[in-house]
Design a protein around this motif. Structure first.
Motif, PDB file in Angstrom:
ATOM      1  N   TYR A 153       0.910  -1.235   0.094  1.00 16.63           N
ATOM      2  CA  TYR A 153      -0.104  -0.149   0.002  1.00 16.63           C
ATOM      3  C   TYR A 153       0.922   1.396  -0.039  1.00 16.63           C
ATOM      4  CZ  TYR A 153      -4.297  -2.813   1.078  1.00 16.63           C
ATOM      5  OH  TYR A 153      -5.222  -3.591   1.080  1.00 16.63           O
ATOM      6  N   ARG A 154       2.258   1.010  -0.046  1.00 16.71           N
ATOM      7  CA  ARG A 154       3.235   2.275   0.170  1.00 16.71           C
ATOM      8  C   ARG A 154       2.726   3.276   1.335  1.00 16.71           C
ATOM      9  NH1 ARG A 154       3.053   4.441  -5.614  1.00 16.71           N
ATOM     10  NH2 ARG A 154       3.922   6.134  -4.674  1.00 16.71           N
ATOM     11  N   ILE A 155       2.608   2.539   2.384  1.00 14.82           N
ATOM     12  CA  ILE A 155       2.309   3.410   3.585  1.00 14.82           C
ATOM     13  C   ILE A 155       3.755   3.692   4.315  1.00 14.82           C
ATOM     14  CG2 ILE A 155       1.334   3.199   6.022  1.00 14.82           C
ATOM     15  CD1 ILE A 155      -0.755   1.130   5.134  1.00 14.82           C
ATOM     16  N   MET A 161      -0.079   7.645   2.973  1.00 12.55           N
ATOM     17  CA  MET A 161      -0.015   6.782   1.995  1.00 12.55           C
ATOM     18  C   MET A 161      -0.510   7.418   0.673  1.00 12.55           C
ATOM     19  SD  MET A 161      -3.182   3.878   2.304  1.00 12.55           S
ATOM     20  CE  MET A 161      -3.109   3.308   0.493  1.00 12.55           C
ATOM     21  N   LYS A 181      -3.528  11.784  -1.327  1.00 11.74           N
ATOM     22  CA  LYS A 181      -2.831  10.696  -0.431  1.00 11.74           C
ATOM     23  C   LYS A 181      -3.824  11.065   1.257  1.00 11.74           C
ATOM     24  CE  LYS A 181       0.432  14.136   1.995  1.00 11.74           C
ATOM     25  NZ  LYS A 181       1.655  14.482   2.049  1.00 11.74           N
TER      26      LYS A 181
END
Length: 142
Positions: free
Chosen positions: A23-25, A39, A96
């Motif tokens: 999730y690219r957190i 994110m 985001k």
């Protein structure tokens, strides 16, 4: 990284979770009892019309709330989510998501954390969700 060396480090915890990478957190900040993560909003995780579903809002809120609980347990301990509830209070759309987690109750075996989730749209933060989470706290046996 937490500024208390006696407490667990959320950055290490988050780096070991595959879904956090997917999730690219990203961890923005961490002090004992408070964690901020963000994110990017990606089309592949959106629902028409370009909104983020409650499940994704809940995921980032859970990460923030549970990580804040982790930041208060001793080194050599970990936490696991027992349950969480997310309440959507507005549409989640924008560039985001930001989740600001905090500990509400820090216990030996269980803790309770909360997170407020914001969508960032054209530079403005819009509160879109609130989450409560309960963790199980346990010592890591090696």
């Amino acid at each position: 990284m937490t500024d208390d060396p006696s407490c667990a480090d959320p950055s290490v915890f988050l780096s070991q979770l595959p879904f956090v990478k997917e999730y690219r957190i990203n961890l923005v900040s961490s002090i004992p009892g408070e964690v901020v993560v963000e994110m990017p909003v990606e089309q592949r995780f959106s629902t028409p019309p370009a909104n983020v579903p409650a499940s994704i809002v809940g995921t980032i809120g859970d990460v923030a709330a549970v990580s804040s609980c982790l930041s208060k347990v001793p080194q050599g301990w970990a936490v696991a989510t027992l349950d969480f509830t997310v309440k959507m209070i507005g549409p989640a759309s924008g560039e985001k998501l930001i989740a600001r987690g905090r500990v509400l109750q820090n216990g030996r075996t269980n803790s309770i954390g909360a997170a407020d989730i914001y969508c960032v749209k054209e530079g403005a933060e819009i509160h879109c969700g609130t989450l409560l989470a309960t963790t199980r706290n346990f010592e890591i046996k090696r």
